[in-house]
Design a protein around this motif. Structure first.
Motif, PDB file in Angstrom:
ATOM      1  N   ALA A 391       0.849  -1.185   0.000  1.00 54.82           N
ATOM      2  CA  ALA A 391       0.000   0.000   0.000  1.00 54.82           C
ATOM      3  C   ALA A 391       0.887   1.237   0.000  1.00 54.82           C
ATOM      4  O   ALA A 391       2.057   1.185   0.336  1.00 54.82           O
ATOM      5  CB  ALA A 391      -0.904  -0.009   1.235  1.00 54.82           C
ATOM      6  N   GLY A 392       0.309   2.373  -0.377  1.00 54.99           N
ATOM      7  CA  GLY A 392       1.070   3.613  -0.386  1.00 54.99           C
ATOM      8  C   GLY A 392       1.575   3.946  -1.768  1.00 54.99           C
ATOM      9  O   GLY A 392       1.046   3.466  -2.783  1.00 54.99           O
ATOM     10  N   THR A 393       2.618   4.777  -1.841  1.00 55.05           N
ATOM     11  CA  THR A 393       3.126   5.180  -3.150  1.00 55.05           C
ATOM     12  C   THR A 393       3.689   3.997  -3.922  1.00 55.05           C
ATOM     13  O   THR A 393       3.787   4.054  -5.155  1.00 55.05           O
ATOM     14  CB  THR A 393       4.201   6.266  -3.012  1.00 55.05           C
ATOM     15  N   THR A 394       4.047   2.912  -3.228  1.00 53.26           N
ATOM     16  CA  THR A 394       4.464   1.698  -3.937  1.00 53.26           C
ATOM     17  C   THR A 394       3.380   1.266  -4.914  1.00 53.26           C
ATOM     18  O   THR A 394       3.662   0.870  -6.047  1.00 53.26           O
ATOM     19  CB  THR A 394       4.748   0.563  -2.939  1.00 53.26           C
ATOM     20  N   GLU A 481       5.315   8.042   2.967  1.00 49.09           N
ATOM     21  CA  GLU A 481       5.152   9.027   1.901  1.00 49.09           C
ATOM     22  C   GLU A 481       3.709   9.214   1.444  1.00 49.09           C
ATOM     23  O   GLU A 481       3.260  10.333   1.203  1.00 49.09           O
ATOM     24  CB  GLU A 481       6.035   8.642   0.708  1.00 49.09           C
ATOM     25  N   GLN A 482       2.984   8.120   1.280  1.00 50.19           N
ATOM     26  CA  GLN A 482       1.609   8.261   0.803  1.00 50.19           C
ATOM     27  C   GLN A 482       0.781   9.116   1.752  1.00 50.19           C
ATOM     28  O   GLN A 482       0.034   9.997   1.321  1.00 50.19           O
ATOM     29  CB  GLN A 482       0.956   6.882   0.640  1.00 50.19           C
ATOM     30  N   VAL A 483       0.922   8.873   3.051  1.00 48.58           N
ATOM     31  CA  VAL A 483       0.164   9.653   4.028  1.00 48.58           C
ATOM     32  C   VAL A 483       0.631  11.102   4.026  1.00 48.58           C
ATOM     33  O   VAL A 483      -0.170  12.022   4.195  1.00 48.58           O
ATOM     34  CB  VAL A 483       0.279   9.028   5.429  1.00 48.58           C
ATOM     35  N   SER A 484       1.925  11.307   3.838  1.00 48.94           N
ATOM     36  CA  SER A 484       2.436  12.678   3.761  1.00 48.94           C
ATOM     37  C   SER A 484       1.759  13.438   2.622  1.00 48.94           C
ATOM     38  O   SER A 484       1.340  14.593   2.780  1.00 48.94           O
ATOM     39  CB  SER A 484       3.954  12.666   3.562  1.00 48.94           C
ATOM     40  N   GLU A 486      -1.118  12.624   1.230  1.00 48.77           N
ATOM     41  CA  GLU A 486      -2.549  12.753   1.541  1.00 48.77           C
ATOM     42  C   GLU A 486      -2.803  13.908   2.498  1.00 48.77           C
ATOM     43  O   GLU A 486      -3.826  14.604   2.392  1.00 48.77           O
ATOM     44  CB  GLU A 486      -3.065  11.435   2.128  1.00 48.77           C
ATOM     45  N   MET A 487      -1.888  14.127   3.440  1.00 50.90           N
ATOM     46  CA  MET A 487      -2.035  15.266   4.343  1.00 50.90           C
ATOM     47  C   MET A 487      -2.076  16.571   3.548  1.00 50.90           C
ATOM     48  O   MET A 487      -2.861  17.477   3.832  1.00 50.90           O
ATOM     49  CB  MET A 487      -0.883  15.301   5.359  1.00 50.90           C
ATOM     50  N   ARG A 488      -1.217  16.635   2.520  1.00 46.82           N
ATOM     51  CA  ARG A 488      -1.155  17.855   1.716  1.00 46.82           C
ATOM     52  C   ARG A 488      -2.362  17.985   0.786  1.00 46.82           C
ATOM     53  O   ARG A 488      -3.042  19.016   0.765  1.00 46.82           O
ATOM     54  CB  ARG A 488       0.130  17.857   0.881  1.00 46.82           C
ATOM     55  N   THR A 489      -2.615  16.926   0.003  1.00 52.55           N
ATOM     56  CA  THR A 489      -3.581  17.054  -1.089  1.00 52.55           C
ATOM     57  C   THR A 489      -5.030  16.926  -0.649  1.00 52.55           C
ATOM     58  O   THR A 489      -5.923  17.496  -1.276  1.00 52.55           O
ATOM     59  CB  THR A 489      -3.295  16.000  -2.178  1.00 52.55           C
ATOM     60  N   GLU A 490      -5.301  16.155   0.431  1.00 46.83           N
ATOM     61  CA  GLU A 490      -6.676  15.953   0.861  1.00 46.83           C
ATOM     62  C   GLU A 490      -7.106  16.930   1.949  1.00 46.83           C
ATOM     63  O   GLU A 490      -8.260  17.349   1.988  1.00 46.83           O
ATOM     64  CB  GLU A 490      -6.861  14.512   1.366  1.00 46.83           C
ATOM     65  N   ASP A 491      -6.165  17.269   2.845  1.00 45.39           N
ATOM     66  CA  ASP A 491      -6.547  18.056   4.017  1.00 45.39           C
ATOM     67  C   ASP A 491      -5.865  19.409   4.092  1.00 45.39           C
ATOM     68  O   ASP A 491      -6.080  20.165   5.046  1.00 45.39           O
ATOM     69  CB  ASP A 491      -6.222  17.260   5.299  1.00 45.39           C
TER      70      ASP A 491
END
Length: 610
Positions: A391-394, A481-484, A486-491
């Motif tokens: 899961a994630g950017t992978t 990285e994916q959550v990082s 998502e923090m930027r783009t979603e919230d």
């Protein structure tokens, strides 16, 4: 006299199972003893013991995915059973037949607050398609058979709970008796075909369409030839869900790969413009990327009736197996002579692949381009390769750059999207197909969860594999990285280093400590040679790729919300603002240049947002 445990082991074999994934404990001790006795008598099961019960369940799920068989996992009472839950939810959410056998304290301990005694039926009631405690020897046969049968038919995990004292009770052949079910170890056929009238109605809807799109999921596995024949007659473009990658070969020109944030622009355009949507074995969850309501006439084919008509207002739902249903449908399809729609998809895919190559060959100042890692892997995939992604950017890079050809396999945790699954998936794939090369792609955050532990499992069992080649690539960016992103783009929030930073570890050194080959990659130019060396190694190789944490997983269609949220997050003193701006600007400019080169269609929304 055989015991209940002896009977259960024999019955598992009668259901066609030869391998189980387990972790011991006193609550399942009598059963484990019977497993050992059966193995010594050469009449048992191949027992694989990884380092954690969660891994057992994930490996069982992966076994089901890579073989089509029922996966089996075993654990002790409460703590062991609880640890398995995440892997069982993976099976549930990806519609995989798994049977979990869980120990329990003795019957007299139930309801008395005894150590490790808990209400396991209540615990597993949400995840399981069937859950039952065996309370007597006479009940064991029916419970085991019902668990396997239900897992196969309802496509999900079933749980058998075995109290410790029941495990050791004597088992006698069943005789006609009130309240005793004498069941069979025979699975019903799932080659289900809808009624002829519904087949003809589906054909008429597809025949009337001028811009037909097939959305194909893992539920169409085994129906590759039928999907392609139907698509060719219908003049349809094909999109595959992420778990459906292996169903449609990448060299089919009108296969535009995935849809959504990790999909392609041709897939986005298909959904925006199609007039007919045929969903084959998929419960694609991202409704925002499907056509507008009323735009397309829609048909769904699936073995899970409760999931039909759930994502998009379908006109016709066909309860059936994809292969069997298409076999019945194809004779009623009229061969399209106007293939302009299909040709458009194929032409756009040529341009999209050029864009993906351009993105993969960019260089960044703050680490290896992660796209380059996947791009170079894709060029070297052996014909029988099995690829797992985490899961994630992978998963983003897997979707954007890995192109599975006919005969290759690839999978990941789909709807659950749990981290760390790529490693037990890869190990399970090696047990199921030991002659094949397996490549595990995983991020450093997921690898630190339980992935590092599983290299110990690999060391323990690799001598059993016909071909010991297993390659693990760790994207080493010290970031979740994916959550990082998502923090930027979603919230519209800046990255919070306290939660996002991952402690840097010498992953190649860890592999070397266990006797494996470790390769460190710190520049883009080192990536091709690293893959060449890994594929030339007849053993286990770990590629420790020091990748940039700031390469944006750009969606094929950047929305205004995506851009505004990212900009707002960076203005809030994101700790990596400078690097993110530089890397994103380079990626976006390259995207724009390639689309101008390819003369891809740019709609009004794209013009406004650019």
């Amino acid at each position: 006299m055989p015991t209940v445990s002896d009977f259960v082991i024999r019955r598992i074999r009668e259901w066609g199972v030869s391998r189980v994934f387990g972790f011991p404990g006193d609550g399942i001790g009598e059963f484990d003893g019977a497993l050992g006795k059966a193995q010594r008598d050469e009449d048992g099961l191949d027992y694989v013991r990884p380092t954690h019960e969660e891994i057992c369940a994930l490996m069982a799920t992966a076994h089901a995915k890579f073989t089509g068989e029922v996966g089996v996992c075993i654990a002790t009472s409460s703590p062991g059973g609880f640890h398995m839950l995440n892997g069982l939810y993976d099976a549930k959410m990806d519609n995989q037949p798994v049977v979990a056998i869980v120990g329990q304290q003795g019957l007299n301990a139930l309801g008395t607050s005894n150590q490790q005694a808990s209400h396991l039926e209540r615990t597993f009631s949400d995840v399981a398609v069937y859950v039952q405690t065996v309370l007597s020897p006479e009940q064991a046969q029916a419970v085991v058979d019902t668990a396997f049968r239900t897992a196969r038919i309802k496509l999900g995990p079933a749980v058998i709970i075995l109290p410790h004292d029941v495990q050791g009770m004597e088992f006698s052949p069943l005789t006609p008796e009130n309240w005793v079910s004498r069941s069979s170890a025979v699975a019903p056929s799932t080659a289900i075909c809808p009624p002829e009238d519904d087949i003809k109605r589906a054909a008429s809807i597809i025949n009337a369409g001028k811009k037909v799109t097939f959305l194909v999921g893992h539920g169409a596995n085994g129906a590759t030839d039928e999907v392609l024949e139907a698509a060719k007659k219908a003049g349809a473009g094909i999109i595959t869900a992420l778990r459906g990658k292996q169903v449609v070969p990448a060299d089919v020109p009108f296969h535009s790969q995935q849809l959504g944030l990790l999909g392609s622009l041709p897939s986005y355009n298909q959904m925006k413009d199609c007039d007919t949507l045929v969903m084959l074995g998929t419960n694609y969850p991202y409704g925002q990327f499907l056509p507008k309501s009323g735009q397309a006439r829609a048909i769904q084919v699936d073995l899970k009736p409760e999931q039909m008509g759930l994502r998009y207002p379908t006109e016709l739902n066909l309860w059936g197996d994809v292969k069997t249903t298409l076999d019945a449908l194809i004779p009623h399809l009229e061969a399209k002579t106007d293939l302009a729609w299909q040709d458009k998809v194929a032409n756009e895919m040529v341009e999209w692949e050029n864009e993906m190559e351009a993105q993969a060959t960019l260089t960044f100042d703050d680490g290896v381009n992660p796209r380059r890692v996947f791009f170079e892997l894709n060029k070297r995939l052996p014909a029988t390769a099995i690829v797992t992604a985490d899961a994630g950017t992978t998963a983003d890079w897997y979707g954007h750059h890995i192109r599975l050809q006919r005969g290759m396999l690839g999978d990941l945790s789909g709807r659950l999207a749990t981290m760390l699954a790529a490693m037990p998936y890869a190990t399970s794939a090696k047990f199921a197909h030991s002659e094949r090369p397996v490549i595990c792609t995983i991020g450093d955050g997921a690898f630190q969860m339980l992935g590092m532990n599983e290299l110990i499992t690999v060391k323990k069992y690799m001598k059993q594999w016909q071909n010991p080649q297993l390659i693990i690539v760790v994207l080493h960016n010290n970031d979740l990285e994916q959550v990082s992103w998502e923090m930027r783009t979603e919230d519209a929030n800046p990255v919070w280093s306290t939660s996002q930073d991952v402690e840097s570890i010498d992953y190649a050194g860890w592999a070397e400590l266990l006797g494996f080959t470790g390769i460190r990659v710190r520049t883009d130019d080192e990536v091709p040679a690293a893959w060449d060396r890994a594929f030339a190694t007849q053993g286990v190789t770990l590629i420790d790729a020091y990748t940039s944490r700031n390469v944006p997983p750009l969606p094929p269609h950047i929305t205004l919300e995506f851009a505004e949220n990212t900009g707002e997050a960076l203005l809030k003193h994101d700790p990596h603002t400078v690097e993110v701006i530089k890397d994103t600007a380079k990626a976006v400019v390259t995207e724009g240049v390639e689309r101008v080169k390819g003369k891809l269609h740019i709609g009004d929304d794209d013009k406004r947002e650019s």
